[in-house]
Design a protein around this motif. Sequence first.
Motif, PDB file in Angstrom:
ATOM      1  N   GLN A  90       0.821  -1.206   0.000  1.00  0.00           N
ATOM      2  CA  GLN A  90       0.000   0.000   0.000  1.00  0.00           C
ATOM      3  C   GLN A  90       0.857   1.258   0.000  1.00  0.00           C
ATOM      4  OE1 GLN A  90      -2.485  -0.562   3.453  1.00  0.00           O
ATOM      5  NE2 GLN A  90      -3.950  -1.820   2.332  1.00  0.00           N
ATOM      6  N   LYS A  91       2.079   1.122   0.425  1.00  0.00           N
ATOM      7  CA  LYS A  91       3.025   2.230   0.371  1.00  0.00           C
ATOM      8  C   LYS A  91       4.415   1.650   0.171  1.00  0.00           C
ATOM      9  CE  LYS A  91       4.195   4.333   4.121  1.00  0.00           C
ATOM     10  NZ  LYS A  91       4.160   5.148   5.348  1.00  0.00           N
ATOM     11  N   LEU A  92       5.242   2.343  -0.585  1.00  0.00           N
ATOM     12  CA  LEU A  92       6.588   1.853  -0.848  1.00  0.00           C
ATOM     13  C   LEU A  92       7.427   1.890   0.424  1.00  0.00           C
ATOM     14  CD1 LEU A  92       7.507   3.513  -4.257  1.00  0.00           C
ATOM     15  CD2 LEU A  92       6.628   1.224  -3.845  1.00  0.00           C
TER      16      LEU A  92
ATOM     17  N   LEU B 242       2.636   6.208  -7.944  1.00  0.00           N
ATOM     18  CA  LEU B 242       2.238   6.570  -6.583  1.00  0.00           C
ATOM     19  C   LEU B 242       0.747   6.868  -6.507  1.00  0.00           C
ATOM     20  CD1 LEU B 242       5.200   8.873  -5.452  1.00  0.00           C
ATOM     21  CD2 LEU B 242       4.928   6.405  -5.181  1.00  0.00           C
TER      22      LEU B 242
ATOM     23  N   ILE C  95      -0.460   6.047  -2.619  1.00  0.00           N
ATOM     24  CA  ILE C  95       0.562   6.169  -1.588  1.00  0.00           C
ATOM     25  C   ILE C  95       0.643   7.615  -1.137  1.00  0.00           C
ATOM     26  CG2 ILE C  95       3.019   5.918  -1.081  1.00  0.00           C
ATOM     27  CD1 ILE C  95       3.120   3.781  -3.209  1.00  0.00           C
ATOM     28  N   PRO C  96       0.525   7.907   0.165  1.00  0.00           N
ATOM     29  CA  PRO C  96       0.662   9.283   0.627  1.00  0.00           C
ATOM     30  C   PRO C  96       2.076   9.789   0.431  1.00  0.00           C
ATOM     31  CG  PRO C  96       0.604   7.787   2.481  1.00  0.00           C
ATOM     32  CD  PRO C  96       0.283   6.970   1.261  1.00  0.00           C
TER      33      PRO C  96
ATOM     34  N   PRO D  24       4.512  10.052   5.399  1.00  0.00           N
ATOM     35  CA  PRO D  24       3.712   9.420   6.447  1.00  0.00           C
ATOM     36  C   PRO D  24       3.038  10.458   7.335  1.00  0.00           C
ATOM     37  CG  PRO D  24       5.804   8.275   6.220  1.00  0.00           C
ATOM     38  CD  PRO D  24       5.871   9.498   5.340  1.00  0.00           C
TER      39      PRO D  24
ATOM     40  N   GLU E 265      -1.630  12.141   4.620  1.00  0.00           N
ATOM     41  CA  GLU E 265      -2.383  11.416   3.612  1.00  0.00           C
ATOM     42  C   GLU E 265      -3.166  12.321   2.678  1.00  0.00           C
ATOM     43  OE1 GLU E 265      -1.216   8.716   6.725  1.00  0.00           O
ATOM     44  OE2 GLU E 265      -2.172  10.678   6.746  1.00  0.00           O
TER      45      GLU E 265
ATOM     46  N   SER F 124       4.657  13.086  -3.185  1.00  0.00           N
ATOM     47  CA  SER F 124       5.727  13.211  -2.208  1.00  0.00           C
ATOM     48  C   SER F 124       6.640  14.354  -2.561  1.00  0.00           C
ATOM     49  CB  SER F 124       6.519  11.907  -2.139  1.00  0.00           C
ATOM     50  OG  SER F 124       7.160  11.654  -3.342  1.00  0.00           O
TER      51      SER F 124
END
Length: 241
Positions: free
Chosen positions: A109-111, A146, A151-152, A155, A158, A163
Amino acid sequence: MPDGSEPALAVPYRHTEGVARVVLAGSCISFSDRILWILQDEFPEYQFERSNQPVSLGKEQEDGLHLLIYDEDAAEKLLKSPQWGQARVALAFRNVPSIVDGLRRLGVQKLPAGLSLLPMNVQIDTWLSIVRLLLCGETYAPVDVLLQLAIPAVPGQEDRPMSQGAVGRKVDLSMLTAQESRVLPLVAQGKQNKVIAEELCMSEHTLKLHVHHIIAKLGVRNRTEAAGVYLSTRTEEAALR
């Protein structure tokens, strides 16, 4: 992107003591001799190797490894490696749908922090610029990947779809002046100030002012992050055409 359609070229694989190594873990179909030759010619300060054998991150980290680029097929093994965080790692992929589907099947769900995604189906100049970012220790992932993974950016933030830094948030490049718009692509190619100034027929002092203004307008910390934002924005725009 170069492929294996041209004759195989001799590439040195024996490690030279004191030279930072870049290992491309995959077959000659994924990473042809031609690709290795181009990389070695463009970045002579590194030693590029191809390995079709399993790569131990722990062992390689102790053996002068600077960057490890895995083929997309190794995604599952890479993401499940307990030693994943000990090396700079990038996952090479051919197209956005395949990498997104592959990551989703693995429940990503996120890298993971520090993992980069290296597109193999972009123009050679763009591809080499992305590799240069990775060699400089930056993290890169195409913005469209992304977005599709939701993906937010950072962290705990959100609500932000992109990014910062080299991963890049999409920006409106029309905010740049005509001169700044000429400077930024050359910066993204990794060219030095002196070279850019000569190419654009301006003094280095003027060039540095343009770079300073670009960094301020894009809201990044340095020229490397500015290059990342530019490449991410252009990659998404190309995907939408």
